[in-house]
Enzyme design. Sequence first.
Site, PDB file in Angstrom:
ATOM      1  N   HIS A 142      -9.024  -9.021 -59.894  1.00  0.00           N
ATOM      2  CA  HIS A 142      -8.006  -8.818 -58.854  1.00  0.00           C
ATOM      3  C   HIS A 142      -6.775  -8.088 -59.379  1.00  0.00           C
ATOM      4  CE1 HIS A 142      -5.723  -9.810 -55.157  1.00  0.00           C
ATOM      5  NE2 HIS A 142      -4.696  -9.794 -56.001  1.00  0.00           N
ATOM      6  N   HIS A 194     -10.993   4.017 -50.619  1.00  0.00           N
ATOM      7  CA  HIS A 194     -11.868   4.334 -49.485  1.00  0.00           C
ATOM      8  C   HIS A 194     -12.591   5.643 -49.810  1.00  0.00           C
ATOM      9  CE1 HIS A 194      -9.703   1.738 -46.404  1.00  0.00           C
ATOM     10  NE2 HIS A 194      -8.754   1.849 -47.316  1.00  0.00           N
ATOM     11  N   HIS A 225      -8.321  -1.054 -53.701  1.00  0.00           N
ATOM     12  CA  HIS A 225      -9.574  -0.470 -53.202  1.00  0.00           C
ATOM     13  C   HIS A 225      -9.382   1.003 -52.923  1.00  0.00           C
ATOM     14  CE1 HIS A 225      -7.266  -2.091 -49.818  1.00  0.00           C
ATOM     15  NE2 HIS A 225      -7.763  -1.134 -49.054  1.00  0.00           N
TER      16      HIS A 225
HETATM   17  P1  5GP Z   1      -6.478  -0.954 -46.262  1.00  0.00           P
HETATM   18  O1  5GP Z   1      -5.842  -0.785 -44.906  1.00  0.00           O
HETATM   19  O2  5GP Z   1      -5.966  -2.179 -46.959  1.00  0.00           O
HETATM   20  O3  5GP Z   1      -6.405   0.287 -47.104  1.00  0.00           O
HETATM   21  O4  5GP Z   1      -8.020  -1.126 -45.983  1.00  0.00           O
HETATM   22  C1  5GP Z   1      -8.655  -2.357 -45.853  1.00  0.00           C
HETATM   23  C2  5GP Z   1     -10.064  -2.070 -45.387  1.00  0.00           C
HETATM   24  O5  5GP Z   1     -10.835  -3.234 -45.582  1.00  0.00           O
HETATM   25  C3  5GP Z   1     -10.158  -1.704 -43.896  1.00  0.00           C
HETATM   26  O6  5GP Z   1     -10.771  -0.419 -43.765  1.00  0.00           O
HETATM   27  C4  5GP Z   1     -11.026  -2.826 -43.312  1.00  0.00           C
HETATM   28  O7  5GP Z   1     -11.919  -2.371 -42.315  1.00  0.00           O
HETATM   29  C5  5GP Z   1     -11.760  -3.352 -44.534  1.00  0.00           C
HETATM   30  N1  5GP Z   1     -12.106  -4.771 -44.460  1.00  0.00           N
HETATM   31  C6  5GP Z   1     -11.269  -5.803 -44.155  1.00  0.00           C
HETATM   32  N2  5GP Z   1     -11.934  -6.968 -44.206  1.00  0.00           N
HETATM   33  C7  5GP Z   1     -13.213  -6.678 -44.576  1.00  0.00           C
HETATM   34  C8  5GP Z   1     -14.383  -7.481 -44.807  1.00  0.00           C
HETATM   35  O8  5GP Z   1     -14.367  -8.712 -44.695  1.00  0.00           O
HETATM   36  N3  5GP Z   1     -15.521  -6.831 -45.156  1.00  0.00           N
HETATM   37  C9  5GP Z   1     -15.560  -5.465 -45.299  1.00  0.00           C
HETATM   38  N4  5GP Z   1     -16.748  -4.938 -45.645  1.00  0.00           N
HETATM   39  N5  5GP Z   1     -14.477  -4.688 -45.097  1.00  0.00           N
HETATM   40  C10 5GP Z   1     -13.328  -5.286 -44.743  1.00  0.00           C
HETATM   41 ZN    ZN Z   2      -8.627 -10.100 -54.846  1.00  0.00          ZN
END
Ligand code: 5GP
Ligand code: ZN
Length: 111
Positions: free
Chosen positions: A44, A97, A95
């Site tokens: 993490h 994308h 993360h």
């Molecule tokens: P952020 O907005 O933090 O850059 O992106 C978070 C991403 O995590 C979003 O695209 C959302 O759809 C994805 N996400 C959130 N919860 C989950 C989950 O429980 N499983 C998966 N596979 N994706 C998730």
């Molecule tokens: Zn974490």
Amino acid sequence: MCIFCKIISGDIPNKTIMENETFLAFEDINPLRKIHILVIPKEHFSSFNTTPANIIGQMTGFIQELTKKLNLNENGYRLITNIGENGGQEVEHLHFHILGGEKVGRLVDKR
Ligand code: 5GP
Ligand code: ZN
């Protein structure tokens, strides 16, 4: 435990695309393009800002291997990491994308 740590521990199921002992690539639950994969370190770190540079370096190699395996390199793809509130980060576990499989399109101008 954060939501992505729960995915790593197996408490929350995921559709795994590729993994090794350090990183996991899995399908985003709410895909924004034909291909929408998230790549996370198994340890993490809250965002790009707090992740050691050597982990980012290893992650680069992992992502390059993944995009090669998925044949994304010829037509390209978009790699994004959101950081903090202004960056639109919702999950506080680093993360990247990977968006692709079609033209991703430009960021829309702020109105
Ligand atoms: P952020 O907005 O933090 O850059 O992106 C978070 C991403 O995590 C979003 O695209 C959302 O759809 C994805 N996400 C959130 N919860 C989950 C989950 O429980 N499983 C998966 N596979 N994706 C998730
Ligand atoms: Zn974490």
